[in-house]
Design a protein around this motif. Structure first.
Motif, PDB file in Angstrom:
ATOM      1  N   ALA A 240       0.836  -1.204   0.000  1.00  0.00           N
ATOM      2  CA  ALA A 240       0.000   0.000   0.000  1.00  0.00           C
ATOM      3  C   ALA A 240       0.870   1.253   0.000  1.00  0.00           C
ATOM      4  N   THR A 241       0.391   2.281  -0.713  1.00  0.00           N
ATOM      5  CA  THR A 241       1.148   3.527  -0.803  1.00  0.00           C
ATOM      6  C   THR A 241       0.214   4.629  -1.294  1.00  0.00           C
ATOM      7  N   ILE A 242       0.774   5.794  -1.555  1.00  0.00           N
ATOM      8  CA  ILE A 242       0.044   6.863  -2.227  1.00  0.00           C
ATOM      9  C   ILE A 242       0.434   6.808  -3.697  1.00  0.00           C
ATOM     10  N   GLY A 243      -0.542   6.683  -4.568  1.00  0.00           N
ATOM     11  CA  GLY A 243      -0.220   6.561  -5.982  1.00  0.00           C
ATOM     12  C   GLY A 243      -1.425   6.732  -6.869  1.00  0.00           C
ATOM     13  N   ASP A 244      -1.273   6.309  -8.107  1.00  0.00           N
ATOM     14  CA  ASP A 244      -2.297   6.498  -9.130  1.00  0.00           C
ATOM     15  C   ASP A 244      -3.356   5.395  -9.028  1.00  0.00           C
ATOM     16  N   PRO A 245      -4.632   5.762  -8.877  1.00  0.00           N
ATOM     17  CA  PRO A 245      -5.675   4.743  -8.703  1.00  0.00           C
ATOM     18  C   PRO A 245      -5.856   3.831  -9.914  1.00  0.00           C
ATOM     19  N   LEU A 246      -5.605   4.346 -11.125  1.00  0.00           N
ATOM     20  CA  LEU A 246      -5.775   3.492 -12.308  1.00  0.00           C
ATOM     21  C   LEU A 246      -4.644   2.468 -12.413  1.00  0.00           C
ATOM     22  N   MET A 247      -3.484   2.794 -11.865  1.00  0.00           N
ATOM     23  CA  MET A 247      -2.413   1.803 -11.788  1.00  0.00           C
ATOM     24  C   MET A 247      -2.822   0.687 -10.820  1.00  0.00           C
ATOM     25  N   ASP A 248      -3.483   1.055  -9.729  1.00  0.00           N
ATOM     26  CA  ASP A 248      -3.977   0.070  -8.766  1.00  0.00           C
ATOM     27  C   ASP A 248      -4.992  -0.866  -9.430  1.00  0.00           C
ATOM     28  N   LEU A 249      -5.883  -0.279 -10.219  1.00  0.00           N
ATOM     29  CA  LEU A 249      -6.876  -1.086 -10.928  1.00  0.00           C
ATOM     30  C   LEU A 249      -6.203  -1.994 -11.956  1.00  0.00           C
ATOM     31  N   GLY A 250      -5.185  -1.508 -12.635  1.00  0.00           N
ATOM     32  CA  GLY A 250      -4.439  -2.335 -13.575  1.00  0.00           C
ATOM     33  C   GLY A 250      -3.818  -3.544 -12.885  1.00  0.00           C
ATOM     34  N   ASN A 251      -3.297  -3.332 -11.678  1.00  0.00           N
ATOM     35  CA  ASN A 251      -2.737  -4.441 -10.904  1.00  0.00           C
ATOM     36  C   ASN A 251      -3.804  -5.484 -10.596  1.00  0.00           C
ATOM     37  N   THR A 252      -4.982  -5.023 -10.213  1.00  0.00           N
ATOM     38  CA  THR A 252      -6.087  -5.930  -9.894  1.00  0.00           C
ATOM     39  C   THR A 252      -6.482  -6.759 -11.112  1.00  0.00           C
ATOM     40  N   LEU A 253      -6.555  -6.114 -12.259  1.00  0.00           N
ATOM     41  CA  LEU A 253      -7.020  -6.809 -13.462  1.00  0.00           C
ATOM     42  C   LEU A 253      -5.997  -7.816 -13.992  1.00  0.00           C
ATOM     43  N   ALA A 254      -4.740  -7.737 -13.551  1.00  0.00           N
ATOM     44  CA  ALA A 254      -3.754  -8.738 -13.972  1.00  0.00           C
ATOM     45  C   ALA A 254      -4.152 -10.135 -13.507  1.00  0.00           C
ATOM     46  N   TYR A 255      -4.912 -10.191 -12.425  1.00  0.00           N
ATOM     47  CA  TYR A 255      -5.370 -11.477 -11.885  1.00  0.00           C
ATOM     48  C   TYR A 255      -6.777 -11.843 -12.366  1.00  0.00           C
ATOM     49  N   TRP A 256      -7.406 -10.951 -13.139  1.00  0.00           N
ATOM     50  CA  TRP A 256      -8.826 -11.091 -13.490  1.00  0.00           C
ATOM     51  C   TRP A 256      -8.960 -11.940 -14.761  1.00  0.00           C
ATOM     52  N   ILE A 257      -8.972 -13.234 -14.591  1.00  0.00           N
ATOM     53  CA  ILE A 257      -8.990 -14.161 -15.718  1.00  0.00           C
ATOM     54  C   ILE A 257     -10.434 -14.565 -16.019  1.00  0.00           C
ATOM     55  N   GLU A 258     -10.790 -14.487 -17.298  1.00  0.00           N
ATOM     56  CA  GLU A 258     -12.161 -14.762 -17.732  1.00  0.00           C
ATOM     57  C   GLU A 258     -12.271 -16.162 -18.338  1.00  0.00           C
ATOM     58  N   ALA A 259     -13.504 -16.642 -18.413  1.00  0.00           N
ATOM     59  CA  ALA A 259     -13.742 -18.018 -18.877  1.00  0.00           C
ATOM     60  C   ALA A 259     -13.265 -18.253 -20.305  1.00  0.00           C
ATOM     61  N   ASP A 260     -13.287 -17.213 -21.144  1.00  0.00           N
ATOM     62  CA  ASP A 260     -12.915 -17.403 -22.550  1.00  0.00           C
ATOM     63  C   ASP A 260     -11.490 -16.921 -22.858  1.00  0.00           C
ATOM     64  N   ASP A 261     -10.673 -16.698 -21.831  1.00  0.00           N
ATOM     65  CA  ASP A 261      -9.271 -16.344 -22.071  1.00  0.00           C
ATOM     66  C   ASP A 261      -8.518 -17.550 -22.633  1.00  0.00           C
ATOM     67  N   ASP A 262      -7.335 -17.285 -23.219  1.00  0.00           N
ATOM     68  CA  ASP A 262      -6.555 -18.393 -23.770  1.00  0.00           C
ATOM     69  C   ASP A 262      -6.070 -19.309 -22.643  1.00  0.00           C
ATOM     70  N   GLU A 263      -5.782 -20.551 -23.007  1.00  0.00           N
ATOM     71  CA  GLU A 263      -5.500 -21.584 -22.016  1.00  0.00           C
ATOM     72  C   GLU A 263      -4.273 -21.258 -21.168  1.00  0.00           C
ATOM     73  N   SER A 264      -3.234 -20.669 -21.760  1.00  0.00           N
ATOM     74  CA  SER A 264      -2.028 -20.383 -20.982  1.00  0.00           C
ATOM     75  C   SER A 264      -2.300 -19.338 -19.904  1.00  0.00           C
ATOM     76  N   PHE A 265      -3.166 -18.369 -20.211  1.00  0.00           N
ATOM     77  CA  PHE A 265      -3.516 -17.365 -19.211  1.00  0.00           C
ATOM     78  C   PHE A 265      -4.426 -17.965 -18.150  1.00  0.00           C
ATOM     79  N   LYS A 266      -5.329 -18.837 -18.562  1.00  0.00           N
ATOM     80  CA  LYS A 266      -6.247 -19.463 -17.602  1.00  0.00           C
ATOM     81  C   LYS A 266      -5.504 -20.341 -16.592  1.00  0.00           C
ATOM     82  N   MET A 267      -4.352 -20.846 -16.989  1.00  0.00           N
ATOM     83  CA  MET A 267      -3.576 -21.658 -16.050  1.00  0.00           C
ATOM     84  C   MET A 267      -3.058 -20.841 -14.871  1.00  0.00           C
ATOM     85  N   LEU A 268      -3.039 -19.517 -14.997  1.00  0.00           N
ATOM     86  CA  LEU A 268      -2.576 -18.642 -13.921  1.00  0.00           C
ATOM     87  C   LEU A 268      -3.706 -18.241 -12.972  1.00  0.00           C
ATOM     88  N   ARG A 269      -4.911 -18.693 -13.250  1.00  0.00           N
ATOM     89  CA  ARG A 269      -6.073 -18.232 -12.466  1.00  0.00           C
ATOM     90  C   ARG A 269      -5.961 -18.666 -11.004  1.00  0.00           C
TER      91      ARG A 269
END
Length: 354
Positions: A240-269
């Motif tokens: 946690a720190t003081i920073g840009d909120p959209l960078m924080d959201l970008g970090n969150t979405l790195a883990y946001w794997i969807e059902a129709d993503d490619d198989e290699s990305f889904k393996m990281l879910r």
């Protein structure tokens, strides 16, 4: 009531000195009696988290990983003090009970906090938590709302305005994570030079300076077991720190794997964002921007940054495994994960209109 998240057996090589923990706990909490039972939470590849029980009284102890670690990483004292400052203005932070900077106790800094008894969504929903699409969406929105709430915290009123370094957060992150990757690279992992060059070229200005979590995910959120739509806690404040909120959201979405993503990305879910009813990454961005008021015409930079940053974190852990500084077998595939993330970053860069 849905099953409450529980700790499990301690991983080999990560045992704590029970008598040392007991002496410290009884010194910090004078009315404790009996002998402690210590177990370990299975999640997480960074700091280690233990459940310490004295009868029906339950606490959580956080310490850095064993082995050689970067000097500036895993700062337990900083994490505990950030939590103490945030608690009065963001009630989802667990109470800090005791902080220890005496390395004679466990050989490291650590802290003890209250245990929030609730549901934590890890790779999949607990077997006894049943939700249809509408309820899953309601839960998803509730979790995003708590992130929006954090970004609305008055940092100055909380005494946290000195936590960050001011304007230039985006630039510092790209430079810092690029440097960390180059230092942690191993021969069996791609060089990410194309990704780092693109991020450096496309850097936007900061959209704001707010309190950000920097690791906001479902498995860092605790839900009320009697009402799973209610968030009762947010965990893991190490970054946690003081920073840009959209960078924080970008970090969150790195883990946001969807059902129709490619198989290699889904393996990281590692969280249940693939379930019917969960928002897509695009929907998360749209909802967040509408609720928070922070906007970007094109979110590609933040999404690719989040994936790159995750790759660096993965690679830093893999570096320790590769060089024999940890024997945790979970980390053996992290080099493959970093390579998969590089391919995804390159594909998104090729598709981007930036």
């Amino acid at each position: 009531m849905t099953q409450i998240d529980q700790a499990a057996d301690i991983r080999e090589g990560e045992e704590l000195d029970i008598s040392a923990v007991d002496r410290f706990m009884k010194g910090a909490i004078p009315d404790l009696t009996g002998e402690p039972v210590i177990r370990q939470y299975p999640g997480g590849a960074s700091n280690l988290t233990y459940q310490v029980d004295y009868g029906d009284r339950s606490f959580v102890l956080r310490r850095p990983p064993f082995g050689k670690i970067a000097k500036s990483a895993h700062d337990m004292l900083r994490e505990a003090r950030v939590m103490q400052a945030l608690k009065p203005v963001y009630p989802y932070v667990p109470n800090i009970i005791a902080i220890c900077d005496d390395h004679d106790v466990l050989g490291c800094d650590f802290y003890v906090m209250e245990r929030l008894k609730g549901i934590i969504l890890r790779q999949d929903f607990p077997k006894d938590l049943e939700m249809d699409e509408a309820d899953t969406r309601k839960l998803c929105l509730s979790v995003i709302d708590k992130m929006v709430g954090l970004h609305r915290v008055d940092a100055k009123a909380a005494g946290l305005d000195s936590l960050g370094k001011g304007e230039g957060y985006v630039q510092r992150q790209i430079g810092g994570w690029s440097d960390r990757f180059r230092k942690a690279r191993t021969d069996d992992v791609g060089d990410f030079e194309e990704v780092m060059a693109w991020l450096s070229e496309k850097m936007p200005n900061d959209v704001a300076q707010v309190v950000i979590h920097n690791d906001y995910r479902f498995d860092n959120v605790v839900l009320n077991p009697d009402n799973p739509f209610e968030v009762i806690g947010v965990l893991d404040w190490e970054m946690a720190t003081i920073g840009d909120p959209l960078m924080d959201l970008g970090n969150t979405l790195a883990y946001w794997i969807e059902a129709d993503d490619d198989e290699s990305f889904k393996m990281l879910r590692r969280q249940p964002t693939h379930r019917p009813g969960m928002l897509t990454r695009k929907e998360v961005v749209e909802y967040y921007m509408e609720k928070s008021g922070f906007r970007a015409d094109n979110f590609d930079f933040y999404e690719i940054y989040g994936l790159f940053r995750l790759a660096v974190i993965v690679q830093q852990i893999y570096y320790r495994f590769y060089h024999g500084q940890t024997s945790d077998k979970r980390f053996a595939i992290f080099g493959h994960a970093a390579n998969s993330l590089e391919k995804r970053c390159k594909r998104l860069i090729a598709e981007s209109s930036l």
